[in-house]
Design a protein around this motif. Structure first.
Motif, PDB file in Angstrom:
ATOM      1  N   VAL A   1      21.064  45.210  54.874  1.00 17.41           N
ATOM      2  CA  VAL A   1      19.837  44.560  55.371  1.00 17.41           C
ATOM      3  C   VAL A   1      20.060  43.048  55.371  1.00 17.41           C
ATOM      4  CG1 VAL A   1      17.319  44.514  55.195  1.00 17.41           C
ATOM      5  CG2 VAL A   1      18.576  46.408  54.172  1.00 17.41           C
TER       6      VAL A   1
ATOM      7  N   LYS B  43      10.122  41.240  56.886  1.00 19.23           N
ATOM      8  CA  LYS B  43      11.380  41.657  56.273  1.00 19.23           C
ATOM      9  C   LYS B  43      11.229  41.809  54.753  1.00 19.23           C
ATOM     10  CE  LYS B  43      13.824  41.573  60.079  1.00 19.23           C
ATOM     11  NZ  LYS B  43      12.778  41.242  61.044  1.00 19.23           N
TER      12      LYS B  43
ATOM     13  N   ARG C 213       5.222  41.239  51.646  1.00 21.24           N
ATOM     14  CA  ARG C 213       6.523  41.882  51.789  1.00 21.24           C
ATOM     15  C   ARG C 213       6.749  42.923  50.690  1.00 21.24           C
ATOM     16  NH1 ARG C 213       9.794  38.495  55.084  1.00 21.24           N
ATOM     17  NH2 ARG C 213       8.800  36.486  55.494  1.00 21.24           N
TER      18      ARG C 213
ATOM     19  N   ALA D 123      18.952  40.643  57.068  1.00 16.60           N
ATOM     20  CA  ALA D 123      17.812  39.764  57.325  1.00 16.60           C
ATOM     21  C   ALA D 123      16.865  39.648  56.131  1.00 16.60           C
ATOM     22  CB  ALA D 123      17.037  40.254  58.552  1.00 16.60           C
ATOM     23  N   ALA D 124      17.142  40.361  55.062  1.00 17.91           N
ATOM     24  CA  ALA D 124      16.233  40.331  53.906  1.00 17.91           C
ATOM     25  C   ALA D 124      16.177  38.938  53.284  1.00 17.91           C
ATOM     26  CB  ALA D 124      16.687  41.349  52.857  1.00 17.91           C
TER      27      ALA D 124
END
Length: 209
Positions: A92, A71, A125, A94-95
């Protein structure tokens, strides 16, 4: 400018115009910033790598696209970066989130760090650094360098407004980090503010001076 992508979507430009207006209230400014941040995030993540997985729809199996890899990390330059962060996390959720506390010394215009907290595996990431204004670029350069020192290698910088001087200085310091912005304005004034700009983003967001 070569290293900067200007996001000229009509909705982005429309909302930015309303944010520039001095009569826009704190509440209105905050709402517009949240809305525009979703649109900017859409553009800054446009080329994320995609893979496919096997899934079952209600009708049949299929191979469906999904984002590949770990992520994202959104790195907010405090305090104004949090205004962009709110809308980005809506898109987003889940970031991971990093926070970099920097303030600009009013005499030297140089950044002074007072806080830093980030995920451990930054090297694995994509890290999107967010700050509404790229003015002198001193804070942005310091924030990106701090993240690089912690292992980040894949970074992008996202802002609402930029000055040509800031873009040039940032590109000189970090030529490997692309800039995404809604507009590049005319210049900086003698106090390091973007002109015509929209004032101090943090003050307008939080109703402070």
């Amino acid at each position: 400018m070569a290293g900067a992508t200007v996001i000229n979507h009509p909705l982005v430009q429309h909302k930015l115009t309303h944010m520039r207006m001095k009569e826009t209230s704190t509440q209105g400014f905050r709402r517009l910033l949240r809305e525009i941040s979703v649109l900017l995030t859409y553009e800054v993540t446009r080329d994320l790598p995609i893979t496919s997985i096997g899934i079952e729809t209600p009708l049949q199996p299929m191979d469906a696209p999904i984002i590949e890899g770990k992520k994202l990390v959104f790195a907010s330059v405090l305090r104004a970066g949090n205004g962009l962060l709110e809308g980005m996390l809506e898109l987003v959720p889940a970031a991971r989130v990093a926070h970099i506390g920097l303030y600009r010394d009013p005499e030297t215009l140089k950044p002074v760090e007072y806080y830093f907290k980030a995920p451990e595996d930054l090297s694995e990431r994509l890290v999107v650094v967010v700050d509404p204004m790229l003015a002198t670029a001193n804070s942005a350069i310091a924030a990106v360098q701090r993240l690089k020192d912690r292992g980040a290698t894949n970074l992008r910088f996202l802002c609402l407004l930029a000055a040509p001087e800031g873009v040039a200085k940032f590109e000189s310091a970090h030529p490997d980090v692309p800039i995404f912005t809604a507009a590049i304005d005319e210049k900086l004034n003698d106090h390091g503010y973007i002109m015509p700009g929209l004032g101090d983003a943090g003050d307008r967001m939080y109703g402070t001076k």
